[in-house]
Enzyme design. Structure first.
Site, short mmCIF file in Angstrom:
data_model
loop_
_atom_site.label_atom_id
_atom_site.label_comp_id
_atom_site.label_asym_id
_atom_site.label_seq_id
_atom_site.Cartn_x
_atom_site.Cartn_y
_atom_site.Cartn_z
N HIS A 176 31.53 41.13 41.35
CA HIS A 176 31.04 40.91 39.99
C HIS A 176 29.92 39.88 39.93
O HIS A 176 29.24 39.78 38.92
CB HIS A 176 32.20 40.46 39.09
CG HIS A 176 33.16 41.56 38.78
ND1 HIS A 176 33.16 42.24 37.59
CD2 HIS A 176 34.13 42.14 39.52
CE1 HIS A 176 34.10 43.16 37.60
NE2 HIS A 176 34.72 43.13 38.77
N ASP A 216 22.96 35.34 37.52
CA ASP A 216 24.16 35.97 36.95
C ASP A 216 24.31 37.36 37.56
O ASP A 216 23.30 38.06 37.73
CB ASP A 216 23.98 36.12 35.42
CG ASP A 216 25.28 35.84 34.66
OD1 ASP A 216 26.36 36.12 35.22
OD2 ASP A 216 25.21 35.36 33.52
#
Ligand code: ADQ
Length: 472
Positions: A160, A368
């Site tokens: 992730h 991110d």
């Protein structure tokens, strides 16, 4: 269809709204196959009377059609596995922050111990043709540990968070062990093509992997699939939340409260990867360089508490509080506070209303994996009068949401100029940009993500059957 088994550090009860789109989406796939979700219970068990703690206790309960099974961790394992290695080494390095990594040698042993514990507890629950989907950086070696116990199921892994370029990854002591762990899966999925490319470059350069084409690699004497599977949100679930009474009420309240001013919004976990101090400096630069924005723009920044027992997180908290205080002190008026900063989590049901009432969203992480707030903001907008997304080029979402105003969050002046552009952007341009971004969010939603990852995993031939599994 074979049963799906999901493994992640934390397990969410998919029937609760707070669980979020990912839990809901995973639960849907799990329900269709009568699946199992396995992870840490969130409970840390202290050793009794200073003695050694026992094996983690296993808890099991049924959440609708999904079976949730969790295991407790003892204090020592939790601290080394969760605080030490996962969040003190892998999180910073994978976000390109070698300067924040603490390579204490003891952590890696705890990390491995917990992965072994997970493997031991999970194995007896598996059926021969279960498909396993393991999530995130806490559990990289889990497939190899399961293989060592004789597990021959198909196993996929999704990261992730970002995967840094090979030379950053190679700074981790034992990086070759970690990557061998990744190579024990049948399919490894990344958030972006940039992360996927870093992985390919690493295994080619450091492990002599051979490119077999179509995302397949021959490495460590076995075949592995790897690819980019950008995660999306559950658009229908989020739209329904926006239309629900709590979402509507929040929207109306914010609209009324800020009727004279334009609202900018930031919603993040309080984490150094999210670029919050840099965002505040850009906002201060906006107020300095564009005086007309004073008294007319308010930034609501919500930063939910996160990993407060890791020291880098308390530093960021103090820095952010001090920046917000100085902006309000220097620019505030009796009837206007430039920044409203809240160090708490907002109920998920209220987020769409807050997003919809905002003219601009600031999603400016320094790095991110994806950033789902960017997608949630797009989906929550009124297509006839949408807000503008200011998005860091270093978020995985930037590969998909190309019609956002892409910024370099380290450049306060350029970011301030982009925020100003967002505030004055004509309606036609806002609509056009929003429309393409919304189409992208709809097309590549969380169901697409699940289906495409699991589709590839289910197809992946068990080419390794009969040959020894890769051992760590
Ligand atoms: P996170 O870093 O936690 O996750 P992100 O994608 O930004 O990040 O947010 C996940 C969810 O948390 C979103 O649904 C968001 O609305 C919610 N959230 C964040 N801050 C909140 C707050 N203050 N109050 C209430 N809700 C809040 C990791 C990776 C990301 C990746 C996700 C999913 O770091 O890059 O997008 O996993 O893969």
């Amino acid at each position: 269809m074979s049963r799906l088994v999901v493994v992640s550090n934390r397990v969410a009860d998919p029937r609760k709204t707070a669980a979020g789109g990912l839990a809901v989406a995973l639960a849907e796939v799990l329900s269709n196959t009568g699946g199992l979700w396995f992870g840490w219970s969130g409970k840390v068990v202290e050793a009794a009377d200073g003695g050694l703690p026992g094996e983690g206790e296993v808890h099991s309960h049924q959440a609708g059609p999904v079976k949730l099974v969790t295991v407790d961790l003892c204090r020592e394992d939790h601290d080394a596995f969760y605080l030490g290695y996962s969040n003190g080494v892998l999180w910073p390095v994978f976000h390109y922050r070698l300067d924040l990594a603490d390579f204490d040698a003891g952590y890696i042993a705890g990390y491995r111990r917990v992965n072994q514990l997970f493997a031991r507890k999970l194995l007896p629950l598996l059926q021969p043709d279960d498909v396993l989907w393991i999530h995130d950086y806490h559990l990289i070696p889990l497939a190899a540990e399961l293989r060592a116990l004789g597990c021959t199921n198909r196993i996929g892994f999704f990261l992730h968070i970002p995967l840094p370029p090979p030379l950053i990854l190679a700074a981790i002591p034992g990086h070759d062990w970690l990557v061998r762990g990744l190579c024990s899966y049948d399919l490894v999925g990344f958030q972006s093509s940039a992360d996927h490319e870093h992985f390919c470059r690493y295994i080619e350069a450091e492990a002599g992997a051979q490119d077999l084409g179509e995302g397949r690699w021959r490495v460590f004497n076995r075949t592995l699939h790897a690819g980019a599977y950008p995660i999306g949100i559950d658009v229908e679930e989020f739209t329904a939340l926006a239309d629900a009474p709590e979402g509507r009420e929040m929207h109306e309240r914010m609209k009324k409260e800020y009727s004279r001013r334009k609202l900018l919004v930031g919603v993040d976990r309080l984490d150094y990867s999210k670029g919050l101090p840099q965002r505040m400096r850009a906002f201060r630069q906006l107020l300095t360089a564009y005086p007309e924005t004073r008294n007319s723009a308010t930034l609501i920044q919500i930063a939910s508490p996160s990993r407060e027992d890791v020291s880098a997180y308390s530093d960021i908290l103090h820095e952010l509080e001090s920046l917000c205080g100085s902006i309000n002190g220097n620019f505030g008026e009796l009837d206007w506070m430039p920044v409203r900063y809240m160090h708490r989590t907002v109920a998920r049901a209220r987020l769409p209303g807050l997003y919809r009432a905002s003219a601009v969203a600031l999603v400016t992480p320094l790095r991110d994996g994806m950033n789902l707030v960017a997608k949630e903001f797009v989906v929550a907008q009124d297509p006839l009068d949408p807000g503008v997304l200011v998005l860091s080029r270093f978020a995985g979402a930037a590969e998909q949401l190309k019609d956002a105003l892409l910024v370099n969050p380290y450049d306060a002046e350029a970011t301030a100029a982009a925020i100003h552009l967002a505030l004055v952007m004509p309606l036609e341009e806002r609509r056009a940009r929003h429309q393409t971004m919304l189409e992208n969010c709809r097309r590549y939603d969380v169901h697409w993500w699940c289906d495409s990852f699991l589709g590839t995993l289910r197809q992946a031939q068990a080419e390794e059957r009969g040959t020894p599994w890769l051992r760590l």
